[in-house]
Scaffold this active site. Structure first.
Site, PDB file in Angstrom:
ATOM      1  N   HIS A  18       0.826  -1.215   0.000  1.00  0.00           N
ATOM      2  CA  HIS A  18       0.000   0.000   0.000  1.00  0.00           C
ATOM      3  C   HIS A  18       0.859   1.262   0.000  1.00  0.00           C
ATOM      4  O   HIS A  18       0.446   2.290  -0.551  1.00  0.00           O
ATOM      5  CB  HIS A  18      -0.977  -0.031   1.184  1.00  0.00           C
ATOM      6  CG  HIS A  18      -1.995  -1.124   1.042  1.00  0.00           C
ATOM      7  ND1 HIS A  18      -2.606  -1.741   2.100  1.00  0.00           N
ATOM      8  CD2 HIS A  18      -2.505  -1.736  -0.074  1.00  0.00           C
ATOM      9  CE1 HIS A  18      -3.455  -2.672   1.653  1.00  0.00           C
ATOM     10  NE2 HIS A  18      -3.393  -2.682   0.340  1.00  0.00           N
ATOM     11  N   HIS A  41      -7.915  -8.226  -7.894  1.00  0.00           N
ATOM     12  CA  HIS A  41      -8.265  -9.031  -6.716  1.00  0.00           C
ATOM     13  C   HIS A  41      -8.474  -8.039  -5.573  1.00  0.00           C
ATOM     14  O   HIS A  41      -7.580  -7.807  -4.766  1.00  0.00           O
ATOM     15  CB  HIS A  41      -7.149 -10.023  -6.372  1.00  0.00           C
ATOM     16  CG  HIS A  41      -6.893 -11.038  -7.437  1.00  0.00           C
ATOM     17  ND1 HIS A  41      -6.302 -10.738  -8.644  1.00  0.00           N
ATOM     18  CD2 HIS A  41      -7.163 -12.377  -7.473  1.00  0.00           C
ATOM     19  CE1 HIS A  41      -6.222 -11.837  -9.370  1.00  0.00           C
ATOM     20  NE2 HIS A  41      -6.729 -12.849  -8.693  1.00  0.00           N
ATOM     21  N   SER A 105      -6.783  -1.984  -0.678  1.00  0.00           N
ATOM     22  CA  SER A 105      -6.368  -1.253  -1.886  1.00  0.00           C
ATOM     23  C   SER A 105      -7.513  -0.434  -2.507  1.00  0.00           C
ATOM     24  O   SER A 105      -7.269   0.701  -2.943  1.00  0.00           O
ATOM     25  CB  SER A 105      -5.731  -2.203  -2.906  1.00  0.00           C
ATOM     26  OG  SER A 105      -6.531  -3.351  -3.127  1.00  0.00           O
ATOM     27  N   GLU A 123     -13.789  -8.807  -7.807  1.00  0.00           N
ATOM     28  CA  GLU A 123     -13.733  -9.617  -6.577  1.00  0.00           C
ATOM     29  C   GLU A 123     -14.684 -10.788  -6.779  1.00  0.00           C
ATOM     30  O   GLU A 123     -15.883 -10.612  -6.951  1.00  0.00           O
ATOM     31  CB  GLU A 123     -14.099  -8.778  -5.351  1.00  0.00           C
ATOM     32  CG  GLU A 123     -14.232  -9.546  -4.050  1.00  0.00           C
ATOM     33  CD  GLU A 123     -13.022 -10.410  -3.679  1.00  0.00           C
ATOM     34  OE1 GLU A 123     -11.905  -9.887  -3.612  1.00  0.00           O
ATOM     35  OE2 GLU A 123     -13.203 -11.628  -3.465  1.00  0.00           O
ATOM     36  N   ASP A 148     -13.715 -12.934 -12.474  1.00  0.00           N
ATOM     37  CA  ASP A 148     -12.373 -13.465 -12.262  1.00  0.00           C
ATOM     38  C   ASP A 148     -11.370 -12.378 -12.685  1.00  0.00           C
ATOM     39  O   ASP A 148     -11.430 -11.871 -13.803  1.00  0.00           O
ATOM     40  CB  ASP A 148     -12.225 -14.714 -13.141  1.00  0.00           C
ATOM     41  CG  ASP A 148     -10.889 -15.379 -12.952  1.00  0.00           C
ATOM     42  OD1 ASP A 148     -10.854 -16.578 -12.685  1.00  0.00           O
ATOM     43  OD2 ASP A 148      -9.853 -14.697 -13.094  1.00  0.00           O
ATOM     44  N   GLY A 149     -10.461 -12.052 -11.763  1.00  0.00           N
ATOM     45  CA  GLY A 149      -9.505 -10.976 -12.043  1.00  0.00           C
ATOM     46  C   GLY A 149      -8.633 -11.254 -13.255  1.00  0.00           C
ATOM     47  O   GLY A 149      -8.248 -10.335 -13.987  1.00  0.00           O
ATOM     48  N   ASP A 169      -3.161  -8.733  -7.204  1.00  0.00           N
ATOM     49  CA  ASP A 169      -2.827  -9.098  -5.817  1.00  0.00           C
ATOM     50  C   ASP A 169      -3.590 -10.363  -5.421  1.00  0.00           C
ATOM     51  O   ASP A 169      -4.498 -10.329  -4.584  1.00  0.00           O
ATOM     52  CB  ASP A 169      -3.207  -7.893  -4.925  1.00  0.00           C
ATOM     53  CG  ASP A 169      -2.890  -8.131  -3.463  1.00  0.00           C
ATOM     54  OD1 ASP A 169      -2.064  -9.001  -3.149  1.00  0.00           O
ATOM     55  OD2 ASP A 169      -3.489  -7.413  -2.622  1.00  0.00           O
TER      56      ASP A 169
HETATM   57  C1  SAM Z   1      -4.937 -10.607  -1.162  1.00  0.00           C
HETATM   58  S1  SAM Z   1      -6.644 -10.317  -1.245  1.00  0.00           S
HETATM   59  C2  SAM Z   1      -6.769  -8.712  -1.927  1.00  0.00           C
HETATM   60  C3  SAM Z   1      -6.316  -7.604  -1.056  1.00  0.00           C
HETATM   61  C4  SAM Z   1      -6.465  -6.221  -1.649  1.00  0.00           C
HETATM   62  N1  SAM Z   1      -5.902  -6.163  -2.995  1.00  0.00           N
HETATM   63  C5  SAM Z   1      -5.822  -5.190  -0.780  1.00  0.00           C
HETATM   64  O1  SAM Z   1      -4.639  -4.849  -0.979  1.00  0.00           O
HETATM   65  O2  SAM Z   1      -6.498  -4.674   0.118  1.00  0.00           O
HETATM   66  C6  SAM Z   1      -7.157 -11.328  -2.611  1.00  0.00           C
HETATM   67  C7  SAM Z   1      -8.655 -11.271  -2.916  1.00  0.00           C
HETATM   68  O3  SAM Z   1      -8.857 -11.908  -4.180  1.00  0.00           O
HETATM   69  C8  SAM Z   1     -10.099 -12.592  -4.161  1.00  0.00           C
HETATM   70  N2  SAM Z   1     -10.020 -13.589  -5.255  1.00  0.00           N
HETATM   71  C9  SAM Z   1      -9.506 -14.844  -5.236  1.00  0.00           C
HETATM   72  N3  SAM Z   1      -9.464 -15.362  -6.482  1.00  0.00           N
HETATM   73  C10 SAM Z   1      -9.939 -14.393  -7.315  1.00  0.00           C
HETATM   74  C11 SAM Z   1     -10.113 -14.308  -8.723  1.00  0.00           C
HETATM   75  N4  SAM Z   1      -9.762 -15.326  -9.524  1.00  0.00           N
HETATM   76  N5  SAM Z   1     -10.611 -13.166  -9.240  1.00  0.00           N
HETATM   77  C12 SAM Z   1     -10.947 -12.121  -8.430  1.00  0.00           C
HETATM   78  N6  SAM Z   1     -10.815 -12.148  -7.092  1.00  0.00           N
HETATM   79  C13 SAM Z   1     -10.299 -13.261  -6.539  1.00  0.00           C
HETATM   80  C14 SAM Z   1     -10.184 -13.144  -2.765  1.00  0.00           C
HETATM   81  O4  SAM Z   1     -11.544 -13.390  -2.418  1.00  0.00           O
HETATM   82  C15 SAM Z   1      -9.548 -12.010  -1.949  1.00  0.00           C
HETATM   83  O5  SAM Z   1     -10.544 -11.142  -1.465  1.00  0.00           O
END
Ligand code: SAM
Length: 286
Positions: A18, A41, A105, A123, A148-149, A169
């Site tokens: 961050h 993500h 984020s 998400e 899906d990201g 992320d």
């Molecule tokens: C490490 S966390 C994100 C933290 C955030 N970027 C932050 O810095 O505050 C990862 C997130 O990705 C989500 N996630 C997992 N697989 C995913 C995918 N294929 N596409 C989108 N989101 C996904 C999870 O539910 C989780 O909330």
């Protein structure tokens, strides 16, 4: 999909990621033109550090709480404190209501940007997405996608604004995440070669991290910066001993800024007081 960021919010890895995110946005803010942030993500957007999950791990105590305390005590070196000010001010602003909240984020990016900027947050997890909707969904600059990201990279790049940031992320709960990161970087760069692309990765398995760095370098993208911070000297495949960022097309100021920031934070964030920062170019910088 068991990962919940609320167990880890505000930990040393979050602080490093961050702090870099805040510096990238400070740079983008220097030009009046709008930009777009694609956060592939996104997570829940805002976390309660007094909530049950955060209290179970207390990871934020060794992260953001240690940094805020040092800032308050005036013990951070001045150049680092100045570079960290926008990030730490944004964290403090989330606490104005008295609760110990921490911006993920999405909340941080929104706090540090302007009315003309736009945000796409992917998400996949339903409950995390519902929290994100509640916390930032009313902001007219935001679109939250149940997508899906990795697919989001193909679907939403390049952004209409032709400037901005892609933050990738992933949770690293499934095997193959390092390979997906490399493929995601390649796909993002193919579509948006002028964008700033930032990838986060954990440092647990040093062999996997070495192979990942080599794979990223092999893509041969120009201006690829590696930023890493070790928080622990004891290595184990189960324990996060550090974290890293790959940043393609970083602002030209970022390498020096992250050196200043991480050299100041390393002793604070390390479990044994012996943290180590590494900032170097995987492929030549600008
Ligand atoms: C490490 S966390 C994100 C933290 C955030 N970027 C932050 O810095 O505050 C990862 C997130 O990705 C989500 N996630 C997992 N697989 C995913 C995918 N294929 N596409 C989108 N989101 C996904 C999870 O539910 C989780 O909330």
């Amino acid at each position: 999909m068991n990962y919940r960021h609320s167990f880890h919010a505000g930990n040393p890895a979050d602080v490093m990621k961050h702090a870099a995110l805040a510096r990238v946005l400070a740079y983008l803010n220097k030009k009046e033109n709008a930009y777009r942030v694609l956060d592939t993500h996104a997570g829940a957007g805002l976390y309660d550090l007094d909530g049950a999950n955060a209290q179970r791990t207390l990871e934020a105590d060794a992260g953001i709480e240690a940094v805020l305390a040092a800032d308050l005590a005036g013990t951070l070196p001045k150049p680092a404190a100045a570079l960290l000010a926008p990030y730490l001010d944004a964290v403090r602003a989330t606490r104005a209501g008295g609760r110990r909240l921490y911006p993920g984020s999405p909340a941080l990016a929104l706090a540090l940007s302007r009315p003309q900027d736009r945000f796409l947050f992917c998400e996949l997890h339903k409950e995390e997405r519902a929290k994100l909707e509640k916390r930032v969904g009313e902001d007219h600059r935001v679109k939250i996608l149940p997508q899906d990201g990795w697919q989001g990279i193909a679907a939403h790049l390049p952004p209409r604004e032709r400037r901005g940031l892609v933050l990738v992320d992933p949770p690293f709960e499934e095997p193959g995440e390092f390979q997906r990161l490399v493929a995601g970087l390649e796909a993002a760069y193919q579509r948006f070669a002028t964008g700033i692309i930032m990838l986060w990765y954990p440092i647990k398995d040093l062999k996997a991290v070495d192979a990942f760095r080599r794979d990223v370098a092999r893509l041969g993208l120009p201006k690829t910066l590696r930023v890493e911070l070790d928080f622990a000297t004891v290595r184990s495949l189960d324990v996060l001993s550090g974290s890293g960022l790959i940043i393609v097309n970083p602002p030209f100021t970022l390498a020096d800024e992250m050196r200043t920031i991480l050299n100041a934070l390393a002793p604070l964030l390390a479990r044994d007081g012996q943290g180590r920062a590494r900032v170097s170019w995987l492929t030549p910088g600008g």
